[in-house]
Design an enzyme around this catalytic site. Structure first.
Site, PDB file in Angstrom:
ATOM      1  N   ASP A  37      13.262   2.924   1.715  1.00  0.00           N
ATOM      2  CA  ASP A  37      12.088   2.207   1.205  1.00  0.00           C
ATOM      3  C   ASP A  37      12.506   1.217   0.124  1.00  0.00           C
ATOM      4  O   ASP A  37      11.914   0.142  -0.024  1.00  0.00           O
ATOM      5  CB  ASP A  37      11.091   3.228   0.636  1.00  0.00           C
ATOM      6  CG  ASP A  37       9.689   2.674   0.455  1.00  0.00           C
ATOM      7  OD1 ASP A  37       9.431   1.554   0.918  1.00  0.00           O
ATOM      8  OD2 ASP A  37       8.858   3.358  -0.162  1.00  0.00           O
TER       9      ASP A  37
ATOM     10  N   HIS B 164       3.667  10.069  -3.083  1.00  0.00           N
ATOM     11  CA  HIS B 164       4.531   8.887  -2.959  1.00  0.00           C
ATOM     12  C   HIS B 164       3.781   7.747  -3.652  1.00  0.00           C
ATOM     13  O   HIS B 164       3.011   7.020  -3.024  1.00  0.00           O
ATOM     14  CB  HIS B 164       4.757   8.598  -1.471  1.00  0.00           C
ATOM     15  CG  HIS B 164       5.623   7.409  -1.184  1.00  0.00           C
ATOM     16  ND1 HIS B 164       6.870   7.546  -0.623  1.00  0.00           N
ATOM     17  CD2 HIS B 164       5.440   6.094  -1.368  1.00  0.00           C
ATOM     18  CE1 HIS B 164       7.411   6.347  -0.464  1.00  0.00           C
ATOM     19  NE2 HIS B 164       6.563   5.446  -0.900  1.00  0.00           N
TER      20      HIS B 164
ATOM     21  N   HIS C 210       3.390   4.345  -6.078  1.00  0.00           N
ATOM     22  CA  HIS C 210       4.035   3.130  -6.562  1.00  0.00           C
ATOM     23  C   HIS C 210       3.543   2.817  -7.976  1.00  0.00           C
ATOM     24  O   HIS C 210       2.461   3.243  -8.393  1.00  0.00           O
ATOM     25  CB  HIS C 210       3.759   1.973  -5.607  1.00  0.00           C
ATOM     26  CG  HIS C 210       4.603   2.045  -4.358  1.00  0.00           C
ATOM     27  ND1 HIS C 210       4.876   0.961  -3.571  1.00  0.00           N
ATOM     28  CD2 HIS C 210       5.262   3.087  -3.779  1.00  0.00           C
ATOM     29  CE1 HIS C 210       5.653   1.315  -2.558  1.00  0.00           C
ATOM     30  NE2 HIS C 210       5.882   2.601  -2.655  1.00  0.00           N
TER      31      HIS C 210
ATOM     32  N   CYS D   6       6.214  -2.841  -2.415  1.00  0.00           N
ATOM     33  CA  CYS D   6       5.423  -3.188  -1.239  1.00  0.00           C
ATOM     34  C   CYS D   6       5.213  -4.692  -1.204  1.00  0.00           C
ATOM     35  O   CYS D   6       4.718  -5.277  -2.161  1.00  0.00           O
ATOM     36  CB  CYS D   6       4.074  -2.482  -1.310  1.00  0.00           C
ATOM     37  SG  CYS D   6       2.952  -3.006  -0.019  1.00  0.00           S
TER      38      CYS D   6
ATOM     39  N   ASN E 199       8.120   1.085  -6.009  1.00  0.00           N
ATOM     40  CA  ASN E 199       8.350   2.518  -6.100  1.00  0.00           C
ATOM     41  C   ASN E 199       8.545   2.969  -7.538  1.00  0.00           C
ATOM     42  O   ASN E 199       9.202   2.308  -8.336  1.00  0.00           O
ATOM     43  CB  ASN E 199       9.614   2.870  -5.316  1.00  0.00           C
ATOM     44  CG  ASN E 199       9.369   2.848  -3.830  1.00  0.00           C
ATOM     45  OD1 ASN E 199       8.572   3.612  -3.314  1.00  0.00           O
ATOM     46  ND2 ASN E 199      10.042   1.945  -3.128  1.00  0.00           N
TER      47      ASN E 199
END
Lengths: 302, 302
Positions: free
Chosen positions: A16, A208, A210, A241, A250
């Site tokens: 990611d 998860h 951000h 993202c 992240n």
């Protein structure tokens, strides 16, 4: 309040974190070294690659070579993202310890992102999950946009719960709840989690989050209070993202580890080793280190 | 858990944020405009200046001119830091609405910082507080290093409570608890606050947390759960502690406001106006905007 005694960190930096990295393709040996360093630091779950068309994600084009190059350590899970049948075949051939599939809680996001409905996206994963299970490989499910959609705003917690439940029923052993655009705040995160936890046992859920709006650690603290014991994070805050405005994506593994140490929650990971790894990889990539803890602690010279 | 319904933001950017700014002296009119813009955004408590020797803090050398230049708004508190008798005289002459004195919970920090014991530092404030009271001006007390000292590490919560109690007994109406080096985590913050709250009513306490380790919002969330209803913060994250390694210092007002809005806690402040003010002042100073919310939301063009 009942904090977990232990938390499993799922390090998503190599996948990611790197997949959207601009500029030249990162050398395979750099990716391999990142993964090996993280394992040496005590990370026990590393998302190592994505078996996706290099046309779409050029940075992941060497997934097989990365998986082959890793110095595998006992007890460490090296997982791979598998968006389709070709992906799962590649991941099985590359001996991934685990694979992951992904959907979203937002119809608009799913349409714009992968050009189908949520239901269609889930259907596509049925044969992927079947193949994984036949190969004896566990499947993790990601749900994106659980705390907001870049196109439609708020997302109903029940919608997150429904998609999560479907992925679980399809065979996923764990559901990772992604605040893709980082817009969540603690109360929202709690309400979302509570709705999902009415459908799925807490021990099968991961956070998860951000950090686009700087809220990730506060949100993690809030869901830790609820008993979440699996956290996805990215060394040096690598990645982000592409749909979210602002630089950060992240949450940084270092900052999460510092939070957890303060809460007396065990991870088995050596913070300074991850800090050093973060300084090394950001130097290699010529990018900013997104971890405040890494900046505050500095690099260990030894 | 009992979140407050309203939180008072004490904006410390114009003082704590600018006092250590490197480079040329910031023009008085820039400081005045910053304060006026913050008041226009709805901030009701602004630490506007420090009446301290310009030999020690050159950036605050124009404190009297700043206080004279502000376009005072009804209902807004314009406070000033007053480390000594000369300071309180200057603040009274400049018609500060409120003044502040400061000590620390760490003996080592107090010795290295102001070259005396904590007890001696408190003694010096007795006549300062007396003068303020005679002039009918309220006095706020700051306690530094409440979650750790750069020289000696951990600080006993009871020590924070004792110093806080002394400042209260000396006449301070509110005690601001400063995590000067930003090393705190939520559990530590809660334990410290609980110890202080056994000595002082919660409504007389404020949280002044730095974000050096990225923990400030998580720590604020934890103490909001305990009922703290006053938060010190700095627009664009201006400032920082020269004793703390790493780039970041004060938690950004924008990020705190975003957190509070998500918790449905009222502040009376317009977030986008503060975001715009943060973009403006960081442009003026040629420095990085330390607020993730500001980076994510961008500047309103209107």
């Amino acid at each position: 309040m009942s904090f977990p005694k232990q938390v499993r960190i799922v390090e998503v930096g190599p996948r990611d974190g790197l997949q959207n990295e601009p500029g030249p393709i990162i050398p395979t040996e750099t990716k391999v070294e990142l993964i090996n360093r993280l394992a040496a630091a005590g990370v026990r779950h590393i998302e190592a690659a994505s078996f996706v068309s290099p046309k779409w994600v050029p940075q992941m084009g060497d997934a097989a070579a990365v998986m082959a190059g890793i110095n595998r350590q006992p007890g460490v899970t090296y997982s791979a993202l598998t968006p389709n049948l070709k992906g799962i075949e590649g991941a099985i051939a590359a001996k991934a310890s685990e694979v992951a599939v992904f959907s979203a809680a937002s119809e608009a996001f799913t349409q714009k992102n992968i050009n189908c409905t949520i239901a269609e996206s889930l259907e596509r994963f049925v044969p992927v999950i079947e193949q994984a299970q036949q190969a004896g490989i566990r499947v993790r499910g990601y749900v994106s946009t659980v705390l907001g959609c870049p196109y439609t705003g708020d997302i109903a917690p029940e919608q997150v719960a429904a998609v999560s439940r479907e992925l679980l029923d399809m065979g996923c052993y764990e559901i990772s709840l992604g605040d893709t655009i980082g817009k969540g705040t603690p109360l929202k995160a709690k309400k979302m989690l509570e709705a999902v936890a009415r459908q799925i046992p807490m021990e099968k859920l991961a956070a998860h989050f951000h950090d686009t709006y700087g809220q990730a650690l506060a949100n993690l603290y809030a869901v830790l209070e609820e008993g979440v014991a699996v956290i996805d994070s990215s060394t040096a805050g690598l990645g982000g993202c592409p749909y979210a405005r602002g630089a950060s994506g992240n949450v940084a593994t270092e900052d999460v580890l510092y939070l957890l140490e303060g809460l007396e929650i065990e991870t088995g990971i050596n913070l300074q080793s991850v800090v050093d790894t973060g300084h090394w990889i950001t130097r290699e990539l010529g990018r900013h280190n997104g971890s405040k803890v890494a900046q505050a602690l500095g690099e260990c010279s030894q």
